[in-house]
Design a protein around this motif. Structure first.
Motif, PDB file in Angstrom:
ATOM      1  N   UNK A 273       0.833  -1.220  -0.082  1.00 35.61           N
ATOM      2  CA  UNK A 273       0.029   0.015  -0.017  1.00 35.61           C
ATOM      3  C   UNK A 273       0.974   1.360   0.012  1.00 35.61           C
ATOM      4  N   UNK A 274       2.026   1.139   0.639  1.00 39.80           N
ATOM      5  CA  UNK A 274       2.891   2.460   0.803  1.00 39.80           C
ATOM      6  C   UNK A 274       3.553   2.745  -0.696  1.00 39.80           C
ATOM      7  N   UNK A 275       3.846   1.577  -1.490  1.00 40.86           N
ATOM      8  CA  UNK A 275       4.410   1.881  -2.613  1.00 40.86           C
ATOM      9  C   UNK A 275       3.298   2.455  -3.811  1.00 40.86           C
ATOM     10  N   UNK A 276       1.940   1.865  -3.578  1.00 40.01           N
ATOM     11  CA  UNK A 276       0.864   2.304  -4.303  1.00 40.01           C
ATOM     12  C   UNK A 276       0.788   3.791  -3.867  1.00 40.01           C
ATOM     13  N   UNK A 277       0.643   4.166  -2.628  1.00 41.62           N
ATOM     14  CA  UNK A 277       0.292   5.425  -2.194  1.00 41.62           C
ATOM     15  C   UNK A 277       1.327   6.402  -2.777  1.00 41.62           C
ATOM     16  N   UNK A 278       2.546   6.189  -2.787  1.00 47.14           N
ATOM     17  CA  UNK A 278       3.883   6.890  -3.150  1.00 47.14           C
ATOM     18  C   UNK A 278       3.484   7.261  -4.475  1.00 47.14           C
ATOM     19  N   UNK A 279       3.164   6.328  -5.304  1.00 47.46           N
ATOM     20  CA  UNK A 279       2.850   6.626  -6.800  1.00 47.46           C
ATOM     21  C   UNK A 279       1.729   7.394  -7.127  1.00 47.46           C
ATOM     22  N   UNK A 280       0.946   7.325  -6.222  1.00 46.22           N
ATOM     23  CA  UNK A 280      -0.454   8.231  -6.591  1.00 46.22           C
ATOM     24  C   UNK A 280      -0.178   9.434  -6.010  1.00 46.22           C
ATOM     25  N   UNK A 281       0.693   9.712  -4.853  1.00 47.17           N
ATOM     26  CA  UNK A 281       0.913  11.083  -4.539  1.00 47.17           C
ATOM     27  C   UNK A 281       2.019  11.694  -5.228  1.00 47.17           C
ATOM     28  N   UNK A 282       2.721  11.182  -6.128  1.00 50.05           N
ATOM     29  CA  UNK A 282       3.602  12.110  -7.346  1.00 50.05           C
ATOM     30  C   UNK A 282       2.691  12.976  -7.904  1.00 50.05           C
ATOM     31  N   UNK A 283       1.533  12.514  -8.231  1.00 44.64           N
ATOM     32  CA  UNK A 283       0.316  13.300  -9.005  1.00 44.64           C
ATOM     33  C   UNK A 283       0.107  14.733  -8.462  1.00 44.64           C
ATOM     34  N   UNK A 284      -0.102  14.311  -6.922  1.00 44.77           N
ATOM     35  CA  UNK A 284      -0.478  15.505  -6.224  1.00 44.77           C
ATOM     36  C   UNK A 284       0.518  16.518  -6.086  1.00 44.77           C
ATOM     37  N   UNK A 285       1.860  15.778  -5.924  1.00 46.50           N
ATOM     38  CA  UNK A 285       2.988  16.792  -5.554  1.00 46.50           C
ATOM     39  C   UNK A 285       3.589  17.593  -6.987  1.00 46.50           C
TER      40      UNK A 285
ATOM     41  N   UNK B 250       8.225  -4.679  -4.658  1.00 47.48           N
ATOM     42  CA  UNK B 250       7.000  -4.520  -5.118  1.00 47.48           C
ATOM     43  C   UNK B 250       7.286  -3.312  -6.356  1.00 47.48           C
ATOM     44  N   UNK B 251       7.903  -2.072  -5.798  1.00 46.78           N
ATOM     45  CA  UNK B 251       8.200  -0.972  -6.854  1.00 46.78           C
ATOM     46  C   UNK B 251       8.595  -1.330  -7.978  1.00 46.78           C
TER      47      UNK B 251
END
Length: 307
Positions: free
Chosen positions: A17-29, A270-271
């Protein structure tokens, strides 16, 4: 030491979930400042954390709400603040010219966490588990270089660089976060580790929302509207963050900090697996070696935890 076998699946799921969240958060940043992008994790994660805790408390395992010790809130606040500081230090390392060094040294978190938990919590690990921690840390340090070839001793020579200092400090505060979380769950009068973990999660995220939200309102008020305008993507970040943190907190509540952190480093596997099999990116030889060390570290740490 290990109070429930749930720590292992919780930690593995938390890594995914952390790897997934990091990927999505890049869009926000891409549209928010660093502090604003950090806030969305807590602001949008809080409603989901409350929902998860209530779902467990009233539907999955109904029970009276447990009493909380006097130090519960202070330890939750310490964990929340330490995580914010650690994230900012890591970002400061990224801003340095040799950000690769900063990233690599931030991965010493597992070793620092093992030492801190031994000193502050009295946790003890077997020699096999220590060997796994060292192997895993070396593996993620290799992976964090992104395939860049670094001469023998280059990381040691770089200790005097600001990037290295920021990276080590970041790892220290991430380790302190884990120790404070574990200590906060011990302040809840219940034998149910999931209940104590979710209680600590809600309070910690609420305090983080107040701390980072207050800072943003004070120093970057123009970003407040942007945080709410990004609700579509930020909501996804909040959901993944709440689910992932629920897993991490459960791991910390039921197993030694160092074991949770070293097993959680499978996030790197996973990443890179996603990048290789889904994005068709080619793995470098150094990345394969790093992955091998991470997997070896997890196996040794798990072997050393068996009594």
């Amino acid at each position: 030491m290990i109070t429930s076998p749930i720590w292992l699946p919780a930690t593995l799921i938390g890594g995914v979930l952390q790897a997934w969240r990091t990927a999505v958060q890049r869009r926000v940043s891409q549209t928010l400042s660093l502090n604003a992008a950090g806030l969305v994790r807590y602001l949008y994660g809080l409603p989901f954390a409350i929902a998860i805790a209530c779902f467990y408390q009233f539907l999955i395992a109904p029970a009276p709400i447990p009493a909380m010790g006097m130090l519960f809130v202070p330890f939750c606040a310490a964990a929340g603040l330490a995580q914010i500081v650690a994230t900012n230090l890591l970002l400061m390392a990224f801003e340095q010219r040799n950000f690769v060094v900063g990233t690599a040294y931030s991965k010493t978190e597992a070793v620092q966490g093992a030492l801190l938990s031994m000193l502050l919590l009295g946790e003890r690990l077997s020699l096999l588990a220590w060997a796994g921690i060292v192997a895993g840390v070396i593996g993620v340090m290799i992976l964090s270089t992104g395939g860049k070839r670094m001469a023998s001793g280059e990381l040691l020579r770089a200790l005097g660089q600001p990037a290295a200092r920021y990276g080590i400090a970041s790892g220290l505060f991430f380790a302190l976060t884990a120790v404070a979380v574990r200590r906060s769950t011990a302040e809840i009068a219940t034998d149910d580790p999931i209940r104590s973990a979710l209680s600590a999660l809600v309070v910690t995220i609420a305090l983080q929302t107040l701390m980072q939200g207050g800072w943003l309102f004070w120093r970057e008020r123009s970003q407040v509207r942007a945080v709410f305008a990004s609700w579509r993507v930020s909501g996804q970040v909040g959901l993944l963050s709440a689910l992932g943190s629920a897993c991490w907190f459960t791991g910390f509540a039921t197993a030694p900090v160092a074991l949770v952190r070293i097993v959680g480093q499978v996030e790197m596997v996973f990443t890179l697996g996603f990048a290789h099999f889904y994005l068709r990116e080619r793995l470098r030889g150094s990345e394969v070696a790093g992955l091998g060390l991470v997997v070896l570290g997890v196996v040794l740490a798990l072997g050393g935890s068996v009594r």
